[in-house]
Design a protein around this motif. Structure first.
Motif, PDB file in Angstrom:
ATOM      1  N   LEU A  74      -6.447   5.175  18.172  1.00 58.49           N
ATOM      2  CA  LEU A  74      -5.966   3.840  18.539  1.00 58.49           C
ATOM      3  C   LEU A  74      -5.832   3.022  17.254  1.00 58.49           C
ATOM      4  N   LEU A  75      -4.595   2.777  16.828  1.00 60.65           N
ATOM      5  CA  LEU A  75      -4.344   2.107  15.554  1.00 60.65           C
ATOM      6  C   LEU A  75      -4.188   0.605  15.735  1.00 60.65           C
ATOM      7  N   ASP A  76      -4.682  -0.123  14.739  1.00 60.83           N
ATOM      8  CA  ASP A  76      -4.533  -1.574  14.708  1.00 60.83           C
ATOM      9  C   ASP A  76      -3.041  -1.925  14.667  1.00 60.83           C
ATOM     10  N   PRO A  77      -2.581  -2.873  15.498  1.00 60.57           N
ATOM     11  CA  PRO A  77      -1.146  -3.209  15.515  1.00 60.57           C
ATOM     12  C   PRO A  77      -0.655  -3.895  14.244  1.00 60.57           C
ATOM     13  N   GLU A  78      -1.582  -4.462  13.462  1.00 62.52           N
ATOM     14  CA  GLU A  78      -1.176  -5.174  12.248  1.00 62.52           C
ATOM     15  C   GLU A  78      -1.482  -4.407  10.972  1.00 62.52           C
ATOM     16  N   ARG A  79      -2.521  -3.549  11.019  1.00 63.39           N
ATOM     17  CA  ARG A  79      -2.897  -2.781   9.828  1.00 63.39           C
ATOM     18  C   ARG A  79      -3.107  -1.333  10.252  1.00 63.39           C
ATOM     19  N   SER A  80      -2.136  -0.485   9.957  1.00 65.11           N
ATOM     20  CA  SER A  80      -2.137   0.893  10.452  1.00 65.11           C
ATOM     21  C   SER A  80      -3.226   1.758   9.821  1.00 65.11           C
ATOM     22  N   GLU A  81      -3.858   1.281   8.743  1.00 61.59           N
ATOM     23  CA  GLU A  81      -4.944   2.048   8.128  1.00 61.59           C
ATOM     24  C   GLU A  81      -6.269   1.837   8.847  1.00 61.59           C
ATOM     25  N   LEU A  82      -6.269   0.952   9.854  1.00 63.81           N
ATOM     26  CA  LEU A  82      -7.474   0.695  10.639  1.00 63.81           C
ATOM     27  C   LEU A  82      -7.287   1.224  12.055  1.00 63.81           C
ATOM     28  N   GLY A  83      -8.365   1.754  12.604  1.00 65.82           N
ATOM     29  CA  GLY A  83      -8.273   2.259  13.970  1.00 65.82           C
ATOM     30  C   GLY A  83      -9.611   2.752  14.481  1.00 65.82           C
ATOM     31  N   VAL A  84      -9.617   3.203  15.725  1.00 73.84           N
ATOM     32  CA  VAL A  84     -10.811   3.782  16.339  1.00 73.84           C
ATOM     33  C   VAL A  84     -10.408   5.092  17.004  1.00 73.84           C
ATOM     34  N   TRP A  85     -11.389   5.990  17.124  1.00 79.28           N
ATOM     35  CA  TRP A  85     -11.161   7.293  17.746  1.00 79.28           C
ATOM     36  C   TRP A  85     -11.985   7.362  19.025  1.00 79.28           C
ATOM     37  N   LEU A  86     -11.385   6.988  20.143  1.00 80.28           N
ATOM     38  CA  LEU A  86     -12.091   6.943  21.413  1.00 80.28           C
ATOM     39  C   LEU A  86     -12.492   8.329  21.892  1.00 80.28           C
ATOM     40  N   GLU A  87     -11.700   9.352  21.569  1.00 88.90           N
ATOM     41  CA  GLU A  87     -11.999  10.717  22.018  1.00 88.90           C
ATOM     42  C   GLU A  87     -13.358  11.186  21.505  1.00 88.90           C
ATOM     43  N   GLY A  88     -13.776  10.667  20.358  1.00 85.82           N
ATOM     44  CA  GLY A  88     -15.053  11.087  19.785  1.00 85.82           C
ATOM     45  C   GLY A  88     -16.257  10.492  20.482  1.00 85.82           C
ATOM     46  N   TRP A  89     -16.036   9.513  21.350  1.00 84.11           N
ATOM     47  CA  TRP A  89     -17.137   8.863  22.053  1.00 84.11           C
ATOM     48  C   TRP A  89     -17.318   9.383  23.482  1.00 84.11           C
TER      49      TRP A  89
END
Length: 409
Positions: A387-402
């Motif tokens: 899930l990538l940040d809409p304003e900064r593509s270098e930021l995100g979270v990986w929900l599958e890992g949780w």
């Protein structure tokens, strides 16, 4: 094993990174562990390591606070694919050890009961978060071997088994060789059976995590319910991602994403406001700081430190929430996983790199179960989603890992 068993070991200058990480995860003593006098024996399934470890521990508080150096000689059977259930074996040293041993264990890791094994029960306590699967592991052969080779403590998980003698001391010469012999006699039949872990995992419905969740639900204590509330399920994630933007974040996802961030914001505001009020009162009532300049300096530092801390924490929280509420789900593959030289909450931190189908790179710091999920996907070259940040593509979270259903045995 023969009396010349140490001849099978060759000196080792440095542990392979994967083996070192697995050892740190088992020992849970931080990354600042010194390894000395290492020797290793190769096998078809992994590596057997005999080594001296040392680390520092701090006990007590205030005037009673003291730091001690702990030293221990261990035998580590590293088997990256053994799939054994988590367990600990604690040997009771003398009458007091038997008296104060935790016979019932805890909600997180209850003790196992072994019928018709009085001698073993007097000597050992075995605990596991998955007692049904662990009981299958501790068959008559393993229990008898531990009973014969008395005095062994051990920890085991999906990466292998770490064993040592009772005392936290280094052992040499004959005692060192005896440790290698006894530990090998007890645990080699377990770790060198390539089907042992798979058969145990397959002997009960679902995964080890499913067993753990079912036990917590049956326990229904306040502690068990608190553990269940921390879990993130596939259903929760699917329901969350199916929402229209901006999404409503469920409590479990919110806590995993922002952690103790709200506490930092509140602490910063309290510090800043307290310092500002005290300074203002001093000026209003003409209380001079000439004789108490240290007090004034302290209050000023509260203001200068508190408000910026609260602001930075608020901005960080805002970015994390933006990722969840408005982030775009993008397919990606995991390209690299590297262990770092520090731990968080007693878990080794890994840097995991994701390559999206759009050519973007996302680097995340992950621990424990998410890393196991990531490693399985990387080895099988299976795609996942970030899930990538809409304003900064270098930021995100990986929900599958949780997602708890994704945690492999």
């Amino acid at each position: 094993m023969s009396r010349s068993s140490l001849a099978e070991f060759e000196p080792l200058d440095e542990l392979p990174e994967f083996t070192r990480t697995a050892l740190l995860d088992l020992l849970v003593k931080g990354t600042q562990i010194e390894l000395r006098n290492m020797s290793a024996r190769m096998s078809e399934l992994g590596l057997d390591v005999l080594a001296d470890l040392s680390w520092t521990e701090t006990h007590g508080s205030g005037k009673n606070r003291r730091t001690v150096t702990v030293e221990r000689t261990v035998m580590f059977f590293h088997r990256p694919e053994c799939r054994l259930p988590d367990f600990t074996i604690t040997h009771h040293e003398g009458f007091l050890g038997r008296l104060f041993s935790s016979r019932s264990g805890s909600v997180e890791s209850p003790s196992l009961e072994f019928k018709d094994s009085d001698s073993f029960n007097d000597k050992y306590t075995v605990q596991s978060p998955v007692p049904v699967s662990a009981t299958t592991l501790f068959d008559e052969t393993l229990v008898a071997a531990l009973d014969v080779h008395d005095g062994m403590d051990a920890i085991g998980d999906q990466n292998g088994i770490l064993a040592w003698r009772d005392s936290d001391d280094l052992i040499k010469d004959d005692k060192r060789e005896q440790l290698a012999q006894d530990a090998s006699a007890i645990f080699l039949p377990v770790v060198n059976d390539p089907n042992r872990g798979s058969n145990i995992a397959a002997s009960h419905p679902g995964t080890y995590m499913n067993e753990q969740i079912a036990r917590w639900r049956q326990d229904d204590s306040s502690e068990a319910r608190a553990m269940l509330r921390k879990l993130i399920t596939r259903e929760q994630v699917d329901d969350f991602l199916s929402q229209a933007v901006p999404r409503t974040v469920p409590p479990s996802l919110l806590k995993r994403t922002v952690g103790m961030n709200r506490s930092l914001i509140i602490a910063g505001l309290i510090a800043g406001v307290s310092g500002g009020v005290m300074i203002a009162l001093g000026l209003i009532y003409n209380v001079g700081f000439a004789k108490g300049w240290l007090v004034f300096l302290f209050m000023l530092l509260l203001v200068l430190g508190g408000f910026p801390m609260a602001l930075m924490a608020w901005r960080w929280r805002r970015r994390r929430l933006r990722m969840l509420q408005r982030g775009q789900l993008i397919e990606a593959r995991i390209t690299t996983i590297d262990a770092e030289e520090f731990m968080k909450e007693n878990e080794v931190v890994h840097t995991v790199v994701f390559q999206t189908v759009q050519g973007q790179c996302l680097t995340l710091e992950l621990r424990s179960d998410p890393v196991r999920i990531a490693r399985q996907l990387m080895y099988s070259d299976t795609p996942t989603s970030v899930l990538l940040d809409p304003e900064r593509s270098e930021l995100g979270v990986w929900l599958e890992g949780w997602i708890v259903e994704n945690i492999p045995d």
